[in-house]
Design an enzyme around this catalytic site. Structure first.
Site, short mmCIF file in Angstrom:
data_model
loop_
_atom_site.label_atom_id
_atom_site.label_comp_id
_atom_site.label_asym_id
_atom_site.label_seq_id
_atom_site.Cartn_x
_atom_site.Cartn_y
_atom_site.Cartn_z
N LYS A 249 0.71 -1.33 0.07
CA LYS A 249 -0.07 0.02 0.08
C LYS A 249 1.09 1.31 -0.06
O LYS A 249 1.67 1.51 1.05
CB LYS A 249 -0.99 -0.02 1.26
CG LYS A 249 -2.02 1.23 1.26
CD LYS A 249 -2.89 0.90 2.21
CE LYS A 249 -3.82 2.07 2.54
NZ LYS A 249 -4.95 1.83 3.38
N ASP B 257 -1.61 10.50 -5.88
CA ASP B 257 -0.07 10.15 -6.26
C ASP B 257 0.28 8.60 -6.12
O ASP B 257 1.29 8.27 -6.55
CB ASP B 257 0.89 11.11 -5.43
CG ASP B 257 0.61 10.92 -4.11
OD1 ASP B 257 -0.09 10.04 -3.43
OD2 ASP B 257 1.19 11.71 -3.25
N ARG C 275 0.72 -5.50 3.18
CA ARG C 275 -0.61 -6.11 3.84
C ARG C 275 -0.83 -7.52 3.37
O ARG C 275 -0.30 -7.79 2.13
CB ARG C 275 -1.81 -5.38 3.28
CG ARG C 275 -1.81 -3.78 3.55
CD ARG C 275 -2.95 -3.17 3.56
NE ARG C 275 -3.67 -3.17 2.21
CZ ARG C 275 -4.87 -2.40 2.12
NH1 ARG C 275 -5.32 -1.69 3.08
NH2 ARG C 275 -5.33 -2.43 1.00
N ARG D 92 -13.70 -6.69 -2.24
CA ARG D 92 -14.38 -5.92 -1.50
C ARG D 92 -16.10 -5.96 -1.93
O ARG D 92 -16.13 -6.42 -3.12
CB ARG D 92 -14.11 -4.47 -1.65
CG ARG D 92 -12.63 -4.25 -1.00
CD ARG D 92 -11.90 -3.44 -2.07
NE ARG D 92 -10.47 -3.49 -1.76
CZ ARG D 92 -9.96 -2.82 -0.89
NH1 ARG D 92 -10.57 -1.85 -0.40
NH2 ARG D 92 -8.69 -2.87 -0.59
N ASP E 270 -16.68 0.26 -0.62
CA ASP E 270 -15.36 -0.25 -1.11
C ASP E 270 -14.14 -0.63 0.08
O ASP E 270 -13.16 -1.27 -0.18
CB ASP E 270 -14.50 0.95 -1.93
CG ASP E 270 -14.51 2.56 -1.28
OD1 ASP E 270 -15.74 2.60 -0.86
OD2 ASP E 270 -13.47 2.68 -1.28
N ASP F 287 -8.69 -1.90 5.40
CA ASP F 287 -8.41 -0.39 5.00
C ASP F 287 -8.65 0.44 6.15
O ASP F 287 -9.58 1.32 6.29
CB ASP F 287 -9.51 0.10 3.87
CG ASP F 287 -8.91 -0.30 2.51
OD1 ASP F 287 -8.43 -1.25 2.50
OD2 ASP F 287 -9.52 0.41 1.48
P1 AMP Z 1 -9.83 5.06 1.06
O1 AMP Z 1 -11.04 5.92 1.32
O2 AMP Z 1 -8.51 5.39 1.64
O3 AMP Z 1 -10.23 3.50 1.18
O4 AMP Z 1 -9.63 5.25 -0.56
C1 AMP Z 1 -10.56 5.58 -1.40
C2 AMP Z 1 -10.04 5.23 -2.89
O5 AMP Z 1 -9.21 6.46 -2.95
C3 AMP Z 1 -9.36 3.99 -3.37
O6 AMP Z 1 -9.75 3.78 -4.47
C4 AMP Z 1 -7.88 4.39 -2.93
O7 AMP Z 1 -7.17 3.65 -3.84
C5 AMP Z 1 -7.94 5.72 -3.55
N1 AMP Z 1 -6.70 6.50 -2.91
C6 AMP Z 1 -6.69 7.08 -1.77
N2 AMP Z 1 -5.39 7.73 -1.49
C7 AMP Z 1 -4.75 7.56 -2.65
C8 AMP Z 1 -3.48 8.07 -2.98
N3 AMP Z 1 -2.58 8.68 -2.29
N4 AMP Z 1 -3.07 7.76 -4.34
C9 AMP Z 1 -4.06 7.15 -5.23
N5 AMP Z 1 -5.18 6.55 -4.87
C10 AMP Z 1 -5.72 6.99 -3.60
MG MG Z 2 -10.13 1.79 0.78
#
Ligand code: AMP
Ligand code: MG
Length: 521
Positions: free
Chosen positions: A125, A137, A195, A202, A272, A282
């Site tokens: 991750k 990013d 991880r 999901r 998700d 997550d």
């Molecule tokens: P989360 O709420 O953290 O589970 O993330 C929601 C979505 O945003 C997922 O599709 C993650 O892969 C994407 N995401 C979160 N942070 C980043 C990041 N720094 N770069 C790319 N995708 C991200």
């Molecule tokens: Mg997520």
């Protein structure tokens, strides 16, 4: 125990499921595919901060750190046999369909056939951009990586279903983040957590194909899932989708009841972030209840609606399960729809029954008794009394001591509780003592029972924050190792480690990272 290069990999996921024919990491919609083959982007200066020996053992991996291993854990090297990919999924975020999300910064290196013969998805991750990165990013900061590592391992040792974490490396490359979303972005150290879970699939992995009316990809993914993890639900060509859904509902209900037992607030229960295997996944803006407050949410993005507050997690799980049911509808006939509906309707009752049972066990009560409802209601009223701050973890440990009025529980309060509250507590304690007598157990047995389900050590938000600050100062993972060691035995009192069982100090009340968490990670 084998070195990382000698592990046995299984590429069934990429071999069996439709993949994205394109390989570039340009942000885009990926149609008709469960994943995109993609490789981690190398980092300049990988440094190992933590390697978890129990998780290495699961994989049959020799836990001796080596440059070759660290390179893999940092995404600088892919071992032959690995078939790295980013998964395609969608999701409902805060109750609204968000379309394609996908692994925007997670990259599964491959599946390892573990020491016991089971397979484990091994996923980095923060390993760089993928087609699912949207405008972000693909990286992760050290602070959020420490949080994920510590909490996922703590949950495992608490007995709560969860994904695991093998390692933490810093990358040597800074990452720009606006911590409080207030227009003050700053550079932070970058890191990568590795991880490990049987699968990171999901609810959103299924929802995305239904939302696109791509029933063919949906069916293939469901067949794969059932053959792999729910073989009881497959008979030749026939897939028993309602039975599969019933199993997911059951494991999800149990997982949430377990969160309620230990005082965990996930913080961002979007679909998700809901595992098809009923694992906690997550770890982002999660938090641990210190003063018991069912309305508390650690997530600042959730502060206005409080959708993901502690006391709403059962309701949200039900809502999320309903989204999964909707995603599965294209695969069932009318009788199947009725079966999905029946499971859905039963879900709140099933979860409430788990919660009730667990709540009684937290009080050392195993036999059923007519006064149980009154005892539980009285306990909730004491814990949640307005204007009173009672530390959930310490309260249950104090309750396990010989019953002698309010005495031992006093130290679990933040500040001085009002007299009226102490009267309420005293009245409840008298009823509880009577109930304990009906159970026919002595103090020692009651303490044994209670201390086996009420942890003494949990990854309190401020404890993890202290470790983050020590790691950022460059202590080489020393503070992190101590905290993780304490959390390996959350139920047994450990000599000389009172600091880790302490109430939240006053400085942590409003400090970002301790009471307010951000999705900026
Ligand atoms: P989360 O709420 O953290 O589970 O993330 C929601 C979505 O945003 C997922 O599709 C993650 O892969 C994407 N995401 C979160 N942070 C980043 C990041 N720094 N770069 C790319 N995708 C991200
Ligand atoms: Mg997520």
């Amino acid at each position: 125990m084998a070195g990382i290069d000698a592990l046995q990999f299984d590429d069934r996921f990429v071999r069996t499921l439709p993949g994205d024919p394109k390989r570039d990491n340009r942000p885009r919609q990926v149609l008709g595919a469960a994943y995109t083959p993609t490789e981690p982007t190398p980092v300049p200066a990988p440094t190992l901060v933590a390697l978890v020996p129990e998780v290495a053992a699961l994989l049959g991996l020799d836990p001796t750190p080596s440059a070759g291993l660290v390179d893999v854990l940092a995404g600088n090297r892919v071992v032959p046999g690995m078939a790295p990919y980013a998964a395609c999924y969608g999701g409902h975020q805060f109750g609204t369909w968000a379309g394609q999300l996908g692994d925007g910064r997670a990259i599964t290196l491959g599946e390892v056939v573990g020491a016991g013969g089971e397979t484990f998805e091994v996923q980095l991750k923060g390993a760089g951009p993928t087609p699912y990165s949207r405008r972000a990013d693909g990286r992760a900061v050290l602070r959020s990586s420490v949080r994920e590592l510590v909490c996922s391992e703590a949950m495992h040792h608490l007995g709560v279903p969860t994904t695991r974490a093998l390692s933490l490396v810093t990358t040597g490359a800074p990452v720009l983040r606006d911590l409080l979303y207030d227009g003050h972005p700053a550079e932070e150290p970058g890191a990568i957590v590795c991880r490990v879970a049987p699968s990171f699939l999901r609810f959103g992995s299924y929802e995305i194909h239904t939302a696109r009316d791509d029933h063919e990809t949906l069916r293939r993914l469901v067949r794969f899932t059932l053959e792999r993890w729910f073989p009881r639900c497959v008979a030749g060509e026939a897939l028993d989708v309602p039975a599969f859904f019933a199993e997911v509902a059951s494991t999800t209900a149990w997982m949430v009841a377990e969160w309620l037992r230990v005082g965990f607030v996930h913080g961002v229960m979007n679909t998700d972030n809901m595992s098809i295997l009923g694992l906690t996944i997550d770890y982002g803006p999660y938090g641990w209840l210190e003063p018991f407050d069912p309305d508390w949410t650690p997530n600042i993005t959730d502060a206005s609606g409080r959708r993901y507050r502690f006391g709403n997690q059962a309701q949200v799980a039900h809502w999320n399960i309903a989204q999964l049911a909707r995603a599965l509808v294209p695969l069932v006939d009318p009788a199947g729809v009725a079966a999905l509906q029946a499971t859905l309707e039963a879900f709140p009752r099933v979860l409430a029954a788990h919660h009730r049972h667990t709540s009684l066990r937290k009080l050392g009560l195993h036999a059923a008794h007519a006064s149980d409802d009154a005892i539980l209601e009285g306990m909730s009223a004491v814990l949640g009394a307005p204007g009173v701050e009672l530390d959930m973890t310490l309260c249950f440990r104090a309750l396990a001591e010989p019953l002698a009025g309010v005495g031992p529980i006093r130290r679990a309060y933040y500040g001085e509780p009002p007299h009226a509250h102490l009267v309420q507590l005293d009245t409840w304690l008298a009823a509880y003592a009577a109930r304990v007598r009906a159970e026919g157990i002595d103090d020692a047995e009651r303490a044994r029972r209670m201390n086996a389900v009420n942890p003494l050590y949990v990854p309190r938000n401020y404890l993890v924050q202290e470790v983050i600050e020590a790691t950022e100062r460059g202590d080489g993972g020393a503070a992190l190792a101590v905290l993780m060691d304490v959390l390996r035995q959350p139920y047994a009192e450990q000599a000389g480690r009172a600091h880790f069982a302490g109430k939240r100090p006053e400085w942590a009340r409003v400090k970002p990272g301790c009471s307010m968490l951000s999705c900026s990670s």
